[in-house]
Write a protein that holds these residues in place. Structure first.
Motif, PDB file in Angstrom:
ATOM      1  N   GLU A   1       0.831  -1.206   0.000  1.00  0.00           N
ATOM      2  CA  GLU A   1       0.000   0.000   0.000  1.00  0.00           C
ATOM      3  C   GLU A   1       0.867   1.259   0.000  1.00  0.00           C
ATOM      4  O   GLU A   1       1.995   1.246   0.493  1.00  0.00           O
ATOM      5  N   SER A   2       0.296   2.319  -0.531  1.00  0.00           N
ATOM      6  CA  SER A   2       0.950   3.630  -0.491  1.00  0.00           C
ATOM      7  C   SER A   2      -0.121   4.706  -0.571  1.00  0.00           C
ATOM      8  O   SER A   2      -1.286   4.418  -0.888  1.00  0.00           O
ATOM      9  N   GLY A   3       0.290   5.944  -0.295  1.00  0.00           N
ATOM     10  CA  GLY A   3      -0.621   7.071  -0.457  1.00  0.00           C
ATOM     11  C   GLY A   3      -1.185   7.635   0.830  1.00  0.00           C
ATOM     12  O   GLY A   3      -1.919   8.627   0.804  1.00  0.00           O
ATOM     13  N   GLY A   4      -0.865   7.014   1.957  1.00  0.00           N
ATOM     14  CA  GLY A   4      -1.359   7.544   3.211  1.00  0.00           C
ATOM     15  C   GLY A   4      -0.673   8.851   3.574  1.00  0.00           C
ATOM     16  O   GLY A   4       0.285   9.275   2.930  1.00  0.00           O
ATOM     17  N   GLY A   5      -1.171   9.504   4.620  1.00  0.00           N
ATOM     18  CA  GLY A   5      -0.567  10.750   5.058  1.00  0.00           C
ATOM     19  C   GLY A   5      -1.468  11.505   6.003  1.00  0.00           C
ATOM     20  O   GLY A   5      -2.459  10.964   6.513  1.00  0.00           O
ATOM     21  N   LEU A   6      -1.111  12.765   6.224  1.00  0.00           N
ATOM     22  CA  LEU A   6      -1.865  13.656   7.102  1.00  0.00           C
ATOM     23  C   LEU A   6      -2.661  14.630   6.245  1.00  0.00           C
ATOM     24  O   LEU A   6      -2.108  15.259   5.335  1.00  0.00           O
ATOM     25  N   VAL A   7      -3.940  14.767   6.557  1.00  0.00           N
ATOM     26  CA  VAL A   7      -4.815  15.660   5.785  1.00  0.00           C
ATOM     27  C   VAL A   7      -5.810  16.299   6.737  1.00  0.00           C
ATOM     28  O   VAL A   7      -6.154  15.706   7.765  1.00  0.00           O
ATOM     29  N   GLN A   8      -6.253  17.496   6.392  1.00  0.00           N
ATOM     30  CA  GLN A   8      -7.265  18.156   7.207  1.00  0.00           C
ATOM     31  C   GLN A   8      -8.653  17.595   6.911  1.00  0.00           C
ATOM     32  O   GLN A   8      -8.902  17.077   5.807  1.00  0.00           O
ATOM     33  N   ALA A   9      -9.526  17.717   7.864  1.00  0.00           N
ATOM     34  CA  ALA A   9     -10.911  17.292   7.667  1.00  0.00           C
ATOM     35  C   ALA A   9     -11.488  17.978   6.429  1.00  0.00           C
ATOM     36  O   ALA A   9     -11.268  19.166   6.212  1.00  0.00           O
ATOM     37  N   GLY A  10     -12.208  17.194   5.633  1.00  0.00           N
ATOM     38  CA  GLY A  10     -12.760  17.688   4.386  1.00  0.00           C
ATOM     39  C   GLY A  10     -11.865  17.464   3.184  1.00  0.00           C
ATOM     40  O   GLY A  10     -12.297  17.653   2.048  1.00  0.00           O
TER      41      GLY A  10
ATOM     42  N   ARG B   1      -5.693   9.541  -1.904  1.00  0.00           N
ATOM     43  CA  ARG B   1      -5.876   8.375  -2.759  1.00  0.00           C
ATOM     44  C   ARG B   1      -4.861   7.322  -2.362  1.00  0.00           C
ATOM     45  O   ARG B   1      -3.654   7.547  -2.476  1.00  0.00           O
ATOM     46  N   LEU B   2      -5.357   6.191  -1.905  1.00  0.00           N
ATOM     47  CA  LEU B   2      -4.506   5.067  -1.555  1.00  0.00           C
ATOM     48  C   LEU B   2      -4.359   4.141  -2.744  1.00  0.00           C
ATOM     49  O   LEU B   2      -5.300   3.962  -3.525  1.00  0.00           O
ATOM     50  N   SER B   3      -3.170   3.548  -2.855  1.00  0.00           N
ATOM     51  CA  SER B   3      -2.907   2.567  -3.903  1.00  0.00           C
ATOM     52  C   SER B   3      -2.452   1.271  -3.269  1.00  0.00           C
ATOM     53  O   SER B   3      -1.789   1.273  -2.227  1.00  0.00           O
ATOM     54  N   CYS B   4      -2.794   0.184  -3.908  1.00  0.00           N
ATOM     55  CA  CYS B   4      -2.342  -1.144  -3.493  1.00  0.00           C
ATOM     56  C   CYS B   4      -1.780  -1.834  -4.720  1.00  0.00           C
ATOM     57  O   CYS B   4      -2.531  -2.181  -5.639  1.00  0.00           O
TER      58      CYS B   4
END
Length: 122
Positions: A6-15, A19-22
């Protein structure tokens, strides 16, 4: 054997969106049912979304329906999870998994990725 990364995770603000990839390797991947799961601290791993081998059938948990979209790449060896309108309660480690049939039960999946962290700040 099927290997999933998996890849694409991270920190993001609400709203916001992520996009995650596998990415998968192994000759059986193209015929596998693929699922995305998530696990928050102190909670059980839960089903998020699933897709059949052709991409023609998709399944979602009620908590993400209308906000998340699962899809397969043209070559069928990559599965994506587009996450929009993210909420703090979406914070978790997200895993992709490969199984033999459509199911929301973690016990029915044969292969798992290592997970990617998604953190949504309020």
């Amino acid at each position: 054997q099927v290997q999933l990364v998996e890849s694409g995770g991270g920190l993001v603000q609400a709203g916001g969106s992520l996009r995650l990839s596998c990415a998968a390797s192994g000759r059986t991947f193209s015929s596998s049912f693929m699922g995305w799961f998530r696990q928050a601290p102190g909670k059980e791993r839960e089903f998020v979304a699933g897709i059949n081998w052709s991409g023609g059938s998709t399944y979602y948990a009620d908590a993400v329906k209308g906000r998340f979209t699962i899809s397969r790449g043209k070559a069928k060896n990559t599965v994506y999870l587009q996450m929009n309108s993210l909420k703090p309660e979406d914070t978790a480690v997200y895993y992709c998994a490969a199984g033999r049939f459509a199911t929301r039960d973690t016990r029915d999946y044969d292969y798992w990725g290592q997970g990617t962290q998604v953190t949504v700040s309020s």
